[in-house]
Scaffold this active site. Structure first.
Site, PDB file in Angstrom:
ATOM      1  N   GLU A 162       3.971  -9.193 -18.146  1.00 41.82           N
ATOM      2  CA  GLU A 162       3.601  -8.226 -17.118  1.00 41.82           C
ATOM      3  C   GLU A 162       2.758  -7.081 -17.669  1.00 41.82           C
ATOM      4  O   GLU A 162       1.809  -6.636 -17.031  1.00 41.82           O
ATOM      5  CB  GLU A 162       4.904  -7.680 -16.522  1.00 41.82           C
ATOM      6  N   LYS A 164       4.253  -2.170  -7.710  1.00 36.78           N
ATOM      7  CA  LYS A 164       5.629  -1.763  -8.000  1.00 36.78           C
ATOM      8  C   LYS A 164       6.641  -2.393  -7.037  1.00 36.78           C
ATOM      9  O   LYS A 164       7.664  -2.887  -7.454  1.00 36.78           O
ATOM     10  CB  LYS A 164       5.708  -0.244  -7.953  1.00 36.78           C
ATOM     11  N   ARG A 170       1.662   1.879  -5.681  1.00 34.95           N
ATOM     12  CA  ARG A 170       1.887   0.891  -4.631  1.00 34.95           C
ATOM     13  C   ARG A 170       0.620   0.089  -4.294  1.00 34.95           C
ATOM     14  O   ARG A 170       0.678  -0.866  -3.516  1.00 34.95           O
ATOM     15  CB  ARG A 170       2.381   1.571  -3.351  1.00 34.95           C
ATOM     16  N   HIS A 218      14.059 -29.572 -26.206  1.00 31.13           N
ATOM     17  CA  HIS A 218      13.780 -30.485 -25.088  1.00 31.13           C
ATOM     18  C   HIS A 218      12.325 -30.391 -24.632  1.00 31.13           C
ATOM     19  O   HIS A 218      12.026 -30.667 -23.478  1.00 31.13           O
ATOM     20  CB  HIS A 218      14.748 -30.206 -23.933  1.00 31.13           C
ATOM     21  N   LYS A 256       8.627  -9.015 -19.471  1.00 32.24           N
ATOM     22  CA  LYS A 256       8.026  -7.702 -19.779  1.00 32.24           C
ATOM     23  C   LYS A 256       6.691  -7.870 -20.485  1.00 32.24           C
ATOM     24  O   LYS A 256       5.719  -7.211 -20.170  1.00 32.24           O
ATOM     25  CB  LYS A 256       8.937  -6.896 -20.690  1.00 32.24           C
ATOM     26  N   ASN A 293       0.796  -0.190   5.848  1.00 31.87           N
ATOM     27  CA  ASN A 293       1.327  -0.999   4.741  1.00 31.87           C
ATOM     28  C   ASN A 293       2.046  -2.177   5.381  1.00 31.87           C
ATOM     29  O   ASN A 293       2.929  -1.979   6.210  1.00 31.87           O
ATOM     30  CB  ASN A 293       2.309  -0.153   3.913  1.00 31.87           C
ATOM     31  N   GLY A 294       1.658  -3.399   5.005  1.00 31.80           N
ATOM     32  CA  GLY A 294       2.312  -4.576   5.578  1.00 31.80           C
ATOM     33  C   GLY A 294       1.299  -5.626   5.965  1.00 31.80           C
ATOM     34  O   GLY A 294       0.140  -5.579   5.529  1.00 31.80           O
ATOM     35  N   TRP A 314      -3.655  -2.076  -1.547  1.00 28.43           N
ATOM     36  CA  TRP A 314      -3.510  -3.285  -2.354  1.00 28.43           C
ATOM     37  C   TRP A 314      -3.892  -4.400  -1.400  1.00 28.43           C
ATOM     38  O   TRP A 314      -3.135  -4.751  -0.489  1.00 28.43           O
ATOM     39  CB  TRP A 314      -2.077  -3.423  -2.837  1.00 28.43           C
ATOM     40  N   GLU A 331      13.951 -11.858 -19.971  1.00 34.51           N
ATOM     41  CA  GLU A 331      13.482 -10.510 -19.651  1.00 34.51           C
ATOM     42  C   GLU A 331      12.417 -10.057 -20.659  1.00 34.51           C
ATOM     43  O   GLU A 331      11.408  -9.452 -20.283  1.00 34.51           O
ATOM     44  CB  GLU A 331      14.688  -9.549 -19.627  1.00 34.51           C
ATOM     45  N   CYS A 350       0.828  -1.195   0.000  1.00 30.35           N
ATOM     46  CA  CYS A 350       0.000   0.000   0.000  1.00 30.35           C
ATOM     47  C   CYS A 350       0.865   1.250   0.000  1.00 30.35           C
ATOM     48  O   CYS A 350       2.066   1.173   0.254  1.00 30.35           O
ATOM     49  CB  CYS A 350      -0.863   0.040   1.261  1.00 30.35           C
TER      50      CYS A 350
HETATM   51  C1  F6R Z   1       9.500  -6.728 -13.696  1.00 28.22           C
HETATM   52  C2  F6R Z   1       9.533  -6.180 -12.355  1.00 28.22           C
HETATM   53  C3  F6R Z   1       9.734  -7.114 -11.213  1.00 28.22           C
HETATM   54  C4  F6R Z   1      10.862  -6.581 -10.318  1.00 28.22           C
HETATM   55  C5  F6R Z   1      10.993  -7.448  -9.051  1.00 28.22           C
HETATM   56  C6  F6R Z   1      12.146  -6.978  -8.173  1.00 28.22           C
HETATM   57  O1  F6R Z   1       9.280  -5.727 -14.642  1.00 28.22           O
HETATM   58  O2  F6R Z   1       9.400  -5.002 -12.160  1.00 28.22           O
HETATM   59  O3  F6R Z   1      10.024  -8.401 -11.646  1.00 28.22           O
HETATM   60  O4  F6R Z   1      12.056  -6.590 -11.059  1.00 28.22           O
HETATM   61  O5  F6R Z   1       9.795  -7.410  -8.323  1.00 28.22           O
HETATM   62  O6  F6R Z   1      12.004  -5.649  -7.783  1.00 28.22           O
HETATM   63  P1  F6R Z   1      13.218  -4.836  -7.198  1.00 28.22           P
HETATM   64  O7  F6R Z   1      14.250  -4.730  -8.257  1.00 28.22           O
HETATM   65  O8  F6R Z   1      12.635  -3.519  -6.799  1.00 28.22           O
HETATM   66  O9  F6R Z   1      13.745  -5.625  -6.020  1.00 28.22           O
END
Ligand code: F6R
Length: 588
Positions: free
Chosen positions: A472, A583, A27, A488, A469, A100-101, A74, A465, A2
């Protein structure tokens, strides 16, 4: 997960809180709310929905008062309902809390409080905190002491901001394993889970440590530790400028951040030589060496490991942060764990750090958020310097991680300084020029159910990656893997028209990867080549500039970021707010 903002000021705060809420909406965005005190009346307005919807419904920004709290939620405990939104008030609305938590022992606490006559109105763990503080406040008559006493009974993670109906002059905050930052302004003070929430008003901050409790009034701050003793801490200035958090003329933060990369790769390369040398020395001397991170940061870790193994001949394991504990047998005094993270607050990452420290090993971090838990818990820190990353998908932080970890590996190899950053920045600019081609591909493939990404060797993490992306942002199923793995099993899924992105720069693996591309084509795949050299096998080709091999992932990832972003837009998803994600993943 949050977002919190609280403010006590000489002026009305509702507008200030509203701006802050919008900034921390990344958040959590399933509910929002605000509480203020005016004429000794505590007013709470809240509901399920995005911040803009709650503002339309409840006119939060019109609330009166020069003290207030606000929250974006959230949901973790209790569904997405109006009643479960924060702030959560105690029985007689004496205390209001935003949180938050996760409170792990909330069921037991709730039972005990209910037996004492407290009546609960929500299903949240947070409501327990407001009742608990109310009951301590009645005994102790002191907001800070009452909050300290209540937090001692909590198990789990929390960042809280608390307001007391009969004390319209102060806010109290407390934290454990979740971020809470004090903003020190002129005639106004803030509590927030992110500097972004108040940076428009002040860049002077105090980062609280675990178990600390703070009391703020418009011109005074008092911090106490778990033992109740006062802690003196000077505010520090954060470097991020306000311009960094506006969207400028871009439609989304994600697009803005993708386009910032010619500049952010340069920022990442500006590191103190001494600090880089310290990292290199510790890595060379390490009895055992791990690299860890989650998601995109893990992919950057894979690249770092590759060079350490292959070029420096240093044995190094890379493990996703959430699994590091399982590999802890070799973590001991003399071991080193290099931790990569944008936020420095990811729960899996912080757990890995605590496990590492418990075993006496050293933590070296490569992180973006300077005041984050990770930065503060580390024995050495290199910052990404890429400014706030607001979009949910990691983009510029990834390329900055690649630049910083390459500086470290170069130092391990005894190379004095990474050169070629100016050329890399130009190459990133050129790679951004692939957007037109990417848009053509989006039109062709935006409705496909599956996508595949393959590559070999140092490029393999870029295949992963690219897939991450796309999943996500666009919600399309995607898989990324080494091209050698295709045969495989996965090849069975390739059919006529399946889009497969093949990342295949010139160099050692080029010919082998071309063979994989041929195999894919023979099974009907539409092979999309990403490379500095074109080949006939590709149905579509995205040319990226040739750069030093260690930097090739930086230019190769750019069209893949653009592909994910534009596919999301074409499918009418909001790329800054992908579903089921947030995020900073601050829950395990
Ligand atoms: C992918 C993404 C997540 C973060 C992961 C780690 O686009 O944003 O996979 O990379 O949650 O986050 P950090 O780097 O903030 O520890």
């Amino acid at each position: 997960m949050c977002g919190i903002i609280g403010c006590v000021a000489e002026e009305p705060v509702a507008g200030i809180l509203m701006d802050g809420l919008r900034r921390v909406e990344y958040r959590g965005y399933d509910s929002a709310g605000m509480a203020t005190i005016s004429d000794r009346i505590l007013t709470v307005r809240k509901g399920a929905g995005r911040v803009s919807e709650i503002e339309d419904r409840h006119r939060l920004s019109k609330l009166k008062g020069s003290i207030g709290l606000a929250h974006t939620r959230w949901a973790t405990h209790g569904g997405v309902t109006d009643q479960n939104a924060h702030p959560q008030a105690s029985c007689r609305e004496l205390v209001a809390v935003v949180h938050n938590g996760i409170i792990e022992n909330y069921v037991a606490l709730k039972k005990a409080l209910a037996a004492d006559g407290h009546r609960f109105r929500s299903e949240t763990d947070t409501e327990v905190i407001s009742h608990l503080i109310e009951s301590e406040y009645k005994k102790l008559k002191d907001p800070l002491r009452a909050t300290l006493a209540a937090t001692k009974k909590l198990k789990g993670q929390y960042a809280i901001a608390v307001m007391f109906q009969d004390r319209p002059d102060l806010l109290v905050g407390a934290r454990k394993d979740a971020p809470l930052i004090v903003g020190v302004g002129d005639g106004k003070m803030f509590l927030a889970s992110d500097v972004l929430a108040f940076i428009e008003h002040t860049d002077m901050t105090i980062f609280l440590d675990n178990f600390e409790v703070v009391e703020i009034s418009k011109d005074r701050i008092k911090i106490v530790g778990r033992d109740g003793k006062e802690v003196r801490r000077k505010p520090t200035q954060v470097a991020w400028e306000l311009s960094d958090i506006s969207k400028s003329d871009y439609a989304h933060y994600t697009l803005k951040e993708i386009n910032e990369q010619p500049r952010t790769v340069v920022g990442a390369s500006v590191q103190e030589d001494g600090k880089v040398a310290d990292f290199a020395r510790a890595i060379r001397k390490a009895k055992s060496l791990y690299v860890t991170g989650s998601g995109t940061s893990y992919h950057a870790g894979l690249l770092m490991k590759f060079r350490l193994n292959k070029e420096a001949g240093i044995r190094c394991d890379v493990v996703v942060a959430g699994e590091l504990k399982e590999h802890a047998a070799f973590l001991k005094r003399g071991s080193v764990v290099v931790v990569l993270s944008q936020s420095g607050e990811t729960a899996d990452v912080i757990d890995a750090v605590y496990e590492t420290k418990k075993r006496g090993a050293k933590v070296l971090s490569i992180v973006n958020a300077a005041g984050s838990t990770l930065a503060r818990e580390s024995d050495g820190v290199l910052l990404l310097n890429c400014g706030p990353e607001v979009g949910v998908a990691a983009t510029k932080s990834f390329t900055s991680q690649v630049v910083v970890s390459n500086l470290v590996v170069d130092a391990v190899l005894g190379k004095s300084r990474t050169n070629g950053i100016k050329e890399l920045s130009e190459a990133v600019k050129d790679a951004l020029g692939t957007e037109k081609k990417v848009l053509e591909l989006v039109e062709l493939y935006k409705d496909r159910p599956d996508f595949y990404f393959v590559a070999r060797g140092y490029e393999s993490p870029i295949a992963m990656e690219g897939a991450l992306k796309l999943k996500e942002l666009s919600y399309i199923h995607a898989e990324g893997m080494p091209a050698s793995e295709l045969k495989h099993g996965t090849l069975a899924l390739i059919e006529k028209g399946t889009p497969v992105v093949v990342i295949n720069p010139s160099g050692d693996h080029h010919a082998d990867t071309l063979s994989s591309a041929e195999e894919l084509k023979a099974r009907g795949a539409d092979v999309i080549g990403v490379s500095d050299v074109e080949d006939e096998v590709y149905a579509h080709f995205i040319r990226v500039p040739k750069v030093q091999p260690k930097f090739a992932p930086v230019v190769e990832v750019i069209p893949l970021q653009l592909l994910a972003y534009h596919t999301a837009v074409a499918r009418k998803n909001d790329p800054d707010y992908p579903r089921n994600l947030a995020k900073s993943v601050t829950v395990k």
